[in-house]
Structure formats: structure tokens, C-alpha cells
Design an enzyme around this catalytic site. Structure first.
Site, PDB file in Angstrom:
ATOM      1  N   GLU A  43       0.671  -1.260   0.227  1.00 18.51           N
ATOM      2  CA  GLU A  43      -0.217  -0.182  -0.043  1.00 18.51           C
ATOM      3  C   GLU A  43       0.449   1.470  -0.199  1.00 18.51           C
ATOM      4  O   GLU A  43       1.844   1.469   1.013  1.00 18.51           O
ATOM      5  CB  GLU A  43      -1.011  -0.251   1.014  1.00 18.51           C
ATOM      6  CG  GLU A  43      -1.729   1.189   1.138  1.00 18.51           C
ATOM      7  CD  GLU A  43      -3.241   1.933   2.031  1.00 18.51           C
ATOM      8  OE1 GLU A  43      -3.782   1.897   2.261  1.00 18.51           O
ATOM      9  OE2 GLU A  43      -2.554   0.066   3.326  1.00 18.51           O
ATOM     10  N   GLU A  68       4.522   5.073   3.386  1.00 24.33           N
ATOM     11  CA  GLU A  68       4.509   6.463   3.749  1.00 24.33           C
ATOM     12  C   GLU A  68       5.379   7.216   3.778  1.00 24.33           C
ATOM     13  O   GLU A  68       6.769   7.045   4.561  1.00 24.33           O
ATOM     14  CB  GLU A  68       3.432   5.918   4.846  1.00 24.33           C
ATOM     15  CG  GLU A  68       3.095   7.868   5.744  1.00 24.33           C
ATOM     16  CD  GLU A  68       2.313   8.458   4.931  1.00 24.33           C
ATOM     17  OE1 GLU A  68       2.667   9.124   4.902  1.00 24.33           O
ATOM     18  OE2 GLU A  68       1.479   8.347   4.243  1.00 24.33           O
ATOM     19  N   ASP A 118      -3.959  12.023  -2.100  1.00 24.04           N
ATOM     20  CA  ASP A 118      -3.604  13.582  -2.503  1.00 24.04           C
ATOM     21  C   ASP A 118      -4.176  13.719  -3.090  1.00 24.04           C
ATOM     22  O   ASP A 118      -3.288  12.929  -4.775  1.00 24.04           O
ATOM     23  CB  ASP A 118      -2.132  13.914  -2.172  1.00 24.04           C
ATOM     24  CG  ASP A 118      -3.137  15.327  -1.977  1.00 24.04           C
ATOM     25  OD1 ASP A 118      -3.100  16.265  -2.912  1.00 24.04           O
ATOM     26  OD2 ASP A 118      -1.712  16.100  -0.778  1.00 24.04           O
ATOM     27  N   LYS A 122      -4.513  21.093  -8.337  1.00 28.60           N
ATOM     28  CA  LYS A 122      -4.566  22.078  -9.630  1.00 28.60           C
ATOM     29  C   LYS A 122      -3.051  21.090 -10.672  1.00 28.60           C
ATOM     30  O   LYS A 122      -2.146  20.082 -10.385  1.00 28.60           O
ATOM     31  CB  LYS A 122      -3.012  22.900  -8.662  1.00 28.60           C
ATOM     32  CG  LYS A 122      -3.860  24.001  -7.739  1.00 28.60           C
ATOM     33  CD  LYS A 122      -2.585  24.421  -6.951  1.00 28.60           C
ATOM     34  CE  LYS A 122      -3.858  25.870  -6.221  1.00 28.60           C
ATOM     35  NZ  LYS A 122      -3.234  26.922  -5.326  1.00 28.60           N
ATOM     36  N   ASP A 154     -12.462   9.084  -3.365  1.00 25.69           N
ATOM     37  CA  ASP A 154     -13.877   9.557  -2.900  1.00 25.69           C
ATOM     38  C   ASP A 154     -13.981  10.955  -4.114  1.00 25.69           C
ATOM     39  O   ASP A 154     -14.441  11.149  -3.885  1.00 25.69           O
ATOM     40  CB  ASP A 154     -14.260  10.187  -1.532  1.00 25.69           C
ATOM     41  CG  ASP A 154     -13.348  11.337  -0.705  1.00 25.69           C
ATOM     42  OD1 ASP A 154     -11.986  11.500  -1.815  1.00 25.69           O
ATOM     43  OD2 ASP A 154     -13.616  12.513  -0.800  1.00 25.69           O
ATOM     44  N   THR A 193     -10.733   1.515   4.515  1.00 23.60           N
ATOM     45  CA  THR A 193      -9.624   2.670   6.065  1.00 23.60           C
ATOM     46  C   THR A 193     -10.199   4.101   5.853  1.00 23.60           C
ATOM     47  O   THR A 193     -11.305   4.132   5.776  1.00 23.60           O
ATOM     48  CB  THR A 193      -8.976   3.339   4.341  1.00 23.60           C
ATOM     49  OG1 THR A 193      -9.749   4.660   3.341  1.00 23.60           O
ATOM     50  CG2 THR A 193      -8.267   2.824   3.385  1.00 23.60           C
ATOM     51  N   GLU A 194      -9.178   4.709   6.605  1.00 16.48           N
ATOM     52  CA  GLU A 194     -10.275   5.616   7.448  1.00 16.48           C
ATOM     53  C   GLU A 194     -10.521   6.860   7.000  1.00 16.48           C
ATOM     54  O   GLU A 194     -12.017   7.471   7.511  1.00 16.48           O
ATOM     55  CB  GLU A 194      -8.864   5.993   8.727  1.00 16.48           C
ATOM     56  CG  GLU A 194      -8.435   5.616   9.774  1.00 16.48           C
ATOM     57  CD  GLU A 194      -7.210   4.457   9.621  1.00 16.48           C
ATOM     58  OE1 GLU A 194      -6.522   4.245  10.204  1.00 16.48           O
ATOM     59  OE2 GLU A 194      -6.897   4.614   7.887  1.00 16.48           O
ATOM     60  N   GLU A 196     -12.361   5.972   4.251  1.00 16.71           N
ATOM     61  CA  GLU A 196     -13.610   5.527   3.431  1.00 16.71           C
ATOM     62  C   GLU A 196     -14.565   5.353   4.574  1.00 16.71           C
ATOM     63  O   GLU A 196     -15.908   5.547   3.995  1.00 16.71           O
ATOM     64  CB  GLU A 196     -13.184   4.249   3.072  1.00 16.71           C
ATOM     65  CG  GLU A 196     -13.935   3.399   1.852  1.00 16.71           C
ATOM     66  CD  GLU A 196     -13.588   2.007   1.669  1.00 16.71           C
ATOM     67  OE1 GLU A 196     -14.779   1.460   0.700  1.00 16.71           O
ATOM     68  OE2 GLU A 196     -12.292   1.924   1.338  1.00 16.71           O
TER      69      GLU A 196
END
Length: 213
Positions: A43, A68, A118, A122, A154, A193-194, A196
Site C-alpha cells: 500500500e 508512507e 492526495d 491543480k 472519493d 480505510t479511515e 473511506e
């Protein structure tokens, strides 16, 4: 992205048995790190780790690697690991996604998950999106032939962009939906996920695609 600095985060990561402090030294030898020949699923942008920790606990026959870049975020996942049974099939990396080809050899990874990345809305920042052609090219450099990419978001604009990027980059789209939780096929055995959980709780629909290199 502005993040609150967590004092002692890097020290906590260095002390965790789950975090590979010098991951590039394991390039080409990740199955030796895990001590088995099981598939490796990764992930990228794992955040606080809800998704990855549950996956690792649910599927012990798969090796999981979480990537991460922000130490102050990754340390939250490390803190969660103190309260769960040991997960020998899990390793964590505090590195940016741009460096993955220095950490893995071609064909070393079986599947990549991108969850609520993320959106970098732009246009001038499009190359930073984790589904941009430049990042898809990097994934090709570490995924095995036939390796899978799964992406959830989302953000409908980012999702539309990602569908185009996948097609333009020569990947094969296996499935896609703009409403994951109403798609019985793509939602099968879905782990939230958190983000989601938060967004779906607010009534927002979740998008998902799967593609193969």
C-alpha cells in the site's frame, strides 16, 4: 499538505521492529526478509494504517508492505501495532513513492494498493498524483508481469483523471465503479480505510478501479 509534526516520530519508527530503516538494502531480497515465498502486496500512502493492518491480520499467507513518506503519520500506525497480535507478514517503509525502484527489483511486488491518495487538484501538480503516467511507469518497474493495481478515492475528478491515465499508459483496466459500495463484485471482501469510513458515513460515494500492467 501541512502536517502537525509529532515529536519523537522518527525515533519511534527507528525503534519499531516493523519499520525497515534502510529498505534499499533489502532490494531483491524482500522474501528473505519475510522468510517465505508468499506474494508481496504493497500500500502506497498507507496513512495511519487501518487498511493495511486489517489486511495483514486477515490474510496471513500474504506479505504486506506499507509505504508512507510522512513520519508523523506513519508513527500512528506503529502505535496501533502495540495493541494488536504480532503480524510477522507486515513491514513498513518511511520513504517517498518516487524512490520505490531503488528499494525493489523488477517483478518483486505482486499487487499495489492506492487508497484515497492526495488529489493534487491543480493542473501544474498533476505529475504528483499517484496515478499519473510517471508513477504508473514506476509501478511497472517493480510489479511482476500481470501484477495488479487497485485504487480507491472519493474524488471523482481524480478518479476520471486516473481512468484516462491508466488507459494512456497502456495498462489494462479490469474493472471500475463510481459507487463501490453498491458494486457487489468490486466491493467483495472490501476493507475500509479511515477516509473511506469517514466519507461513506457522510453519504459520499467511493470510486474504485483495478488494472493490470
Amino acid at each position: 499538505m501541512r502536517l502537525r509534526n509529532v515529536k519523537g516520530a522518527r525515533e519511534a519508527l527507528a525503534e519499531s521492529g516493523y519499520v525497515e530503516v534502510e529498505p534499499e538494502t533489502n532490494r531483491g531480497a524482500w522474501r528473505e526478509v519475510f522468510g517465505n515465498e508468499n506474494p508481496i502486496h504493497m500500500e502506497i500512502g498507507m496513512g495511519k494504517g487501518r487498511f493495511l493492518l486489517e489486511m495483514a491480520a486477515r490474510y496471513r499467507e500474504i506479505n504486506y508492505i506499507g509505504v508512507e513518506m510522512y513520519a508523523s503519520v506513519l508513527v500512528r500506525a506503529v502505535e496501533k501495532l502495540k495493541d494488536v497480535p504480532e503480524l510477522p507478514n507486515l513491514r513498513l517503509l518511511n520513504v517517498p513513492a518516487e524512490t520505490l525502484e531503488a528499494v525493489f527489483v523488477p517483478g518483486e511486488v505482486d499487487r499495489i494498493y492506492l487508497n484515497f491518495s492526495d488529489p493534487w487538484p491543480k493542473a501544474r501538480h498533476a505529475k504528483r498524483r499517484l496515478t499519473s503516467p510517471s508513477f504508473l511507469k514506476r509501478y511497472e518497474g517493480i510489479l511482476k508481469e500481470g501484477g495488479l493495481l487497485e485504487f480507491k478515492t472519493d474524488n471523482r475528478d481524480l478518479f476520471a483523471y486516473s481512468l484516462e491515465s491508466v488507459e494512456q499508459s497502456g495498462w489494462k483496466l479490469l474493472g471500475s465503479t463510481f459507487d463501490l459500495h453498491k458494486d457487489p463484485e468490486l466491493c467483495r471482501e472490501n476493507v475500509m480505510t479511515e477516509y473511506e469510513q469517514k466519507f461513506s458515513g457522510q453519504g459520499q460515494t467511493i470510486c474504485k478501479l483495478t488494472a493490470v500492467r
